[in-house]
Design a protein around this motif. Structure first.
Motif, short mmCIF file in Angstrom:
data_model
loop_
_atom_site.label_atom_id
_atom_site.label_comp_id
_atom_site.label_asym_id
_atom_site.label_seq_id
_atom_site.Cartn_x
_atom_site.Cartn_y
_atom_site.Cartn_z
N LYS A 409 0.83 -1.20 0.00
CA LYS A 409 0.00 0.00 0.00
C LYS A 409 0.87 1.26 0.00
O LYS A 409 0.53 2.26 -0.64
N GLN A 410 1.99 1.20 0.69
CA GLN A 410 2.91 2.34 0.70
C GLN A 410 3.50 2.59 -0.69
O GLN A 410 3.92 3.70 -1.01
N LYS A 411 3.53 1.55 -1.51
CA LYS A 411 4.11 1.63 -2.85
C LYS A 411 3.06 1.83 -3.94
O LYS A 411 3.37 1.80 -5.13
N GLY A 412 1.80 2.01 -3.55
CA GLY A 412 0.75 2.24 -4.52
C GLY A 412 0.13 0.98 -5.09
O GLY A 412 -0.59 1.03 -6.09
N LEU A 413 0.39 -0.17 -4.45
CA LEU A 413 -0.23 -1.43 -4.85
C LEU A 413 -1.14 -1.92 -3.71
O LEU A 413 -0.94 -1.55 -2.55
N PHE A 414 -2.10 -2.77 -4.05
CA PHE A 414 -3.08 -3.20 -3.07
C PHE A 414 -3.18 -4.72 -3.09
O PHE A 414 -3.68 -5.31 -4.05
N TYR A 415 -2.67 -5.34 -2.03
CA TYR A 415 -2.65 -6.80 -1.90
C TYR A 415 -4.01 -7.25 -1.40
O TYR A 415 -4.40 -6.95 -0.27
N ASP A 416 -4.72 -8.01 -2.22
CA ASP A 416 -6.13 -8.29 -1.98
C ASP A 416 -6.32 -9.53 -1.11
O ASP A 416 -6.83 -10.56 -1.56
N ARG A 417 -5.89 -9.42 0.16
CA ARG A 417 -6.09 -10.54 1.10
C ARG A 417 -7.56 -10.91 1.20
O ARG A 417 -7.92 -12.08 1.30
N ARG A 418 -8.41 -9.91 1.23
CA ARG A 418 -9.86 -10.12 1.24
C ARG A 418 -10.35 -9.88 -0.18
O ARG A 418 -10.38 -8.75 -0.64
N LYS A 419 -10.69 -10.93 -0.86
CA LYS A 419 -11.00 -10.87 -2.28
C LYS A 419 -12.01 -9.76 -2.58
O LYS A 419 -13.05 -9.65 -1.95
N ASN A 420 -11.64 -8.94 -3.57
CA ASN A 420 -12.47 -7.83 -4.07
C ASN A 420 -12.60 -6.67 -3.08
O ASN A 420 -13.38 -5.74 -3.32
N HIS A 421 -11.85 -6.71 -1.98
CA HIS A 421 -11.92 -5.61 -1.01
C HIS A 421 -11.51 -4.30 -1.66
O HIS A 421 -12.21 -3.28 -1.53
N TYR A 422 -10.39 -4.31 -2.38
CA TYR A 422 -9.91 -3.06 -2.99
C TYR A 422 -10.67 -2.74 -4.27
O TYR A 422 -10.81 -1.56 -4.63
N LYS A 423 -11.16 -3.75 -4.96
CA LYS A 423 -12.01 -3.49 -6.12
C LYS A 423 -13.27 -2.75 -5.69
O LYS A 423 -13.69 -1.79 -6.34
N ASN A 424 -13.85 -3.16 -4.56
CA ASN A 424 -15.05 -2.49 -4.05
C ASN A 424 -14.75 -1.08 -3.56
O ASN A 424 -15.66 -0.24 -3.48
N LEU A 425 -13.48 -0.82 -3.25
CA LEU A 425 -13.09 0.54 -2.84
C LEU A 425 -12.74 1.42 -4.04
O LEU A 425 -12.36 2.58 -3.87
N GLY A 426 -12.87 0.86 -5.25
CA GLY A 426 -12.66 1.65 -6.47
C GLY A 426 -11.23 1.67 -6.96
O GLY A 426 -10.89 2.49 -7.82
N LYS A 427 -10.38 0.79 -6.45
CA LYS A 427 -9.00 0.75 -6.93
C LYS A 427 -8.95 0.11 -8.32
O LYS A 427 -9.74 -0.77 -8.65
N LYS A 428 -7.99 0.53 -9.12
CA LYS A 428 -7.85 0.00 -10.48
C LYS A 428 -7.32 -1.43 -10.44
O LYS A 428 -6.54 -1.80 -9.56
#
Length: 579
Positions: A409-428
């Motif tokens: 996350k500090q590097k601008g990437l989002f590791y999706d431990r909880r599937k679709n968690h970051y997709k639901n937050l609108g991340k690309k």
């Protein structure tokens, strides 16, 4: 088709292009904006539409963008199958789906074939292609390999996977649903097209008499309706009596009638609402002993209440608010324990819908709002440590995965431990890294097994030896980051260079990733400390291009198929280079 019919269809096409409705104009504008915002590596907007449309119509299946991309097959010679998705009991079927898995009798196998066209009309030839490919590849008397010159490898592999799963489960009285979805930017469906669809259903019925077969059309209006429908985040749970509140943290214990719980987990539909099952531990274990006992308890239906004999359900949520004294509104519920019980309740009432109104029994439900991610993971581990949940499902709760998530996350990437968690937050999608994608990349580089990465996408984390080395050693977090950055660069090049079809991209990716680090390390063996010391900025686009060409030559000389990529010959050849 007669000349007159052909002229009528042509007139429909011309009218469709000349007189576009507001809905069609808005849809085109939306697709253009989505493409400009994140093209997902697609070179043209027509190719992007295959991803966009599949993602839209599969919205309720809660797939990740990565899983949608893997389902796209359209790359020439696709037989009208731009995308193919296979589900068993709502779970996406991949190559290694049946490994270490027992499927319950009366399970549902579903195959969805999608044709996506940016045209403003629906055309007969799309259905006619479906007729041909279905007659050739669904007929179990015919060998799929006999059609290698007619259909691309991705399409053939998908139909072969369907055959393998179907024939393996046929003794379990599998329920079969075959769905054909035709998507375009059109509005009107010509009667000739509908007639072709009806003929297709009759044709498939002759091959699978007991299957449910449907042909659906998604035009601009229907697509916009789906896009404008918000994803459900709040679910109402009706209680049998007042819930017991456990203090300031909004935690509740309550009895829920079996009927109300069935309605909750199906969202008043006839299928399980997969989104409310914790995405990493929602794998139903089938006809194991514990489930047989639950099933027996349900079918007895004697004077003993169900909750007396069952441990109940645990639901985690982001928020809980009382609606009435006997109703709770649960925000983003996730069933983290009680999956087997939930499935058995669903199966029981699916088989006996007439008992929904007469069954007076209850199930015990705990609803918890965790105070932080650590407590959330602790709850998942504690409530599942006595059940046969797959290792790979619980392992994402290990602290190392949380550390990777925070570092990325500090590097601008989002590791999706909880599937679709970051997709639901609108991340690309280009910013999201799935658990399986990272594992595949690590195994390719640090274990020098790109063939294993390609062949076993779903079961990579079940091997104790591999897992302990990759996640329980003293590997610096920068190693995970460097490997995934290089993997993304190579993946983007393979998609955008226009030299390789979708099947070849998947076959080459992890080999090129391994080879890139091996070349920069000047050794076939790559350790975590080697990766840490390599400056990944020295991996140029020219390097990637050369490595892709080199790997492709080897891959092609050995057969150039998915079977080639899953075997050991390519990696053995590469190892020999360094010797």
């Amino acid at each position: 088709m007669s000349i007159q019919a052909t002229l009528i269809v042509a007139i429909y096409d011309i009218i469709g292009y000349l007189i576009m409705t507001n809905t069609q104009v808005l849809l085109k504008d939306l697709i253009q904006l989505e493409y400009e915002d994140d093209c997902n590596g697609f070179a043209t907007i027509e190719d992007f539409f295959e991803f966009f449309s599949a993602k839209t119509v599969l919205k309720s299946y809660t797939l990740s963008d990565e899983e949608i991309l893997q389902g796209i097959k359209g790359s020439g010679n696709d037989g009208g199958c731009d995308s193919i998705f296979i589900f068993c009991n709502g779970l996406l079927v991949k190559e290694d789906f049946l490994e270490n898995r027992e499927i319950l009798s009366d399970s549902t196998l579903e195959m969805i074939i999608i044709q996506s066209k940016t045209s403003t009309s629906f055309k007969e030839d799309a259905i006619m292609k479906w007729k041909a490919v279905s007659n050739n590849l669904f007929d179990l008397n015919k060998r799929i390999d006999d059609y290698s010159n007619r259909y691309n490898e991705d399409v053939r592999d998908s139909f072969q996977l369907f055959r393998d799963v179907y024939t393996t489960l046929i003794r379990k009285r599998i329920k079969l649903n075959l769905k054909y979805w035709y998507i375009s930017e059109g509005e009107q469906i010509h009667p000739n097209v509908e007639q072709q669809g009806d003929e297709l259903k009759e044709q498939i019925k002759s091959l699978f008499p007991s299957a449910k077969i449907s042909v659906d059309y998604y035009g601009a209006k229907r697509l916009m309706e789906i896009l404008n429908t918000p994803s459900v985040q709040d679910y109402e749970l009706s209680l049998a009596d007042n819930a017991i509140s456990l203090g300031v943290n909004k935690d509740y214990i309550a009895l829920v009638s079996l009927k109300k719980y069935y309605n909750f987990i199906t969202n008043n539909s006839d299928t399980l609402e997969q989104s409310i099952f914790e995405s990493n531990i929602r794998d139903y274990q089938g006809s194991v002993v514990v489930n047989k006992k639950i099933h027996s308890t349900l079918t007895k239906n004697d004077n003993i209440d169900f909750w007396w004999l069952n441990n109940g359900i645990t639901i985690l949520a982001n928020d809980i608010s009382p609606v009435t004294s006997k109703s709770l509104m649960i925000t983003e519920p996730e069933i983290v324990n009680g999956l087997q019980t939930s499935n058995e309740i669903y199966n029981y009432f699916s088989e006996h819908p007439e008992k929904l109104d007469s069954d007076s029994r209850h199930v015990l439900v705990r609803i918890i709002v965790p105070t932080n991610e650590t407590s959330r993971d602790d709850i998942i581990l504690a409530t599942n440590n006595q059940t046969s949940i797959p290792k790979s499902s619980l392992r994402v709760s290990d602290s190392i995965h949380w550390q990777i998530e925070m570092f990325f996350k500090q590097k601008g990437l989002f590791y999706d431990r909880r599937k679709n968690h970051y997709k639901n937050l609108g991340k690309k999608n280009s910013e999201i890294v799935s658990v399986s994608y990272l594992a595949q990349s690590l195994i390719a580089v640090l274990l020098q097994k790109p063939n294993y990465s390609r062949a076993r996408p779903s079961t990579l984390l079940t091997n104790d030896e591999y897992y302990d080395f990759l996640y329980k050693g003293d590997i610096d977090l920068i190693v995970y980051y460097k490997i995934i950055i290089c993997a993304n660069r190579i993946k983007n090049y393979l998609r955008q260079c226009g030299l390789y079809n979708a099947s070849q991209q998947g076959d080459l990716l992890f080999y090129v990733l391994y080879y890139s680090f091996a070349k920069k390390n000047n050794s076939s063996q790559i350790s975590p400390s080697d990766v840490k010391s390599i400056d990944i900025d020295i991996l140029t686009d020219k390097d990637i291009s050369e490595y892709c060409s080199h790997i492709y030559e080897i891959y092609h000389s050995l057969g150039g198929t998915g079977k080639t990529a899953k075997g050991s010959q390519i990696i053995e050849t590469l190892m020999q280079e360094f010797k």
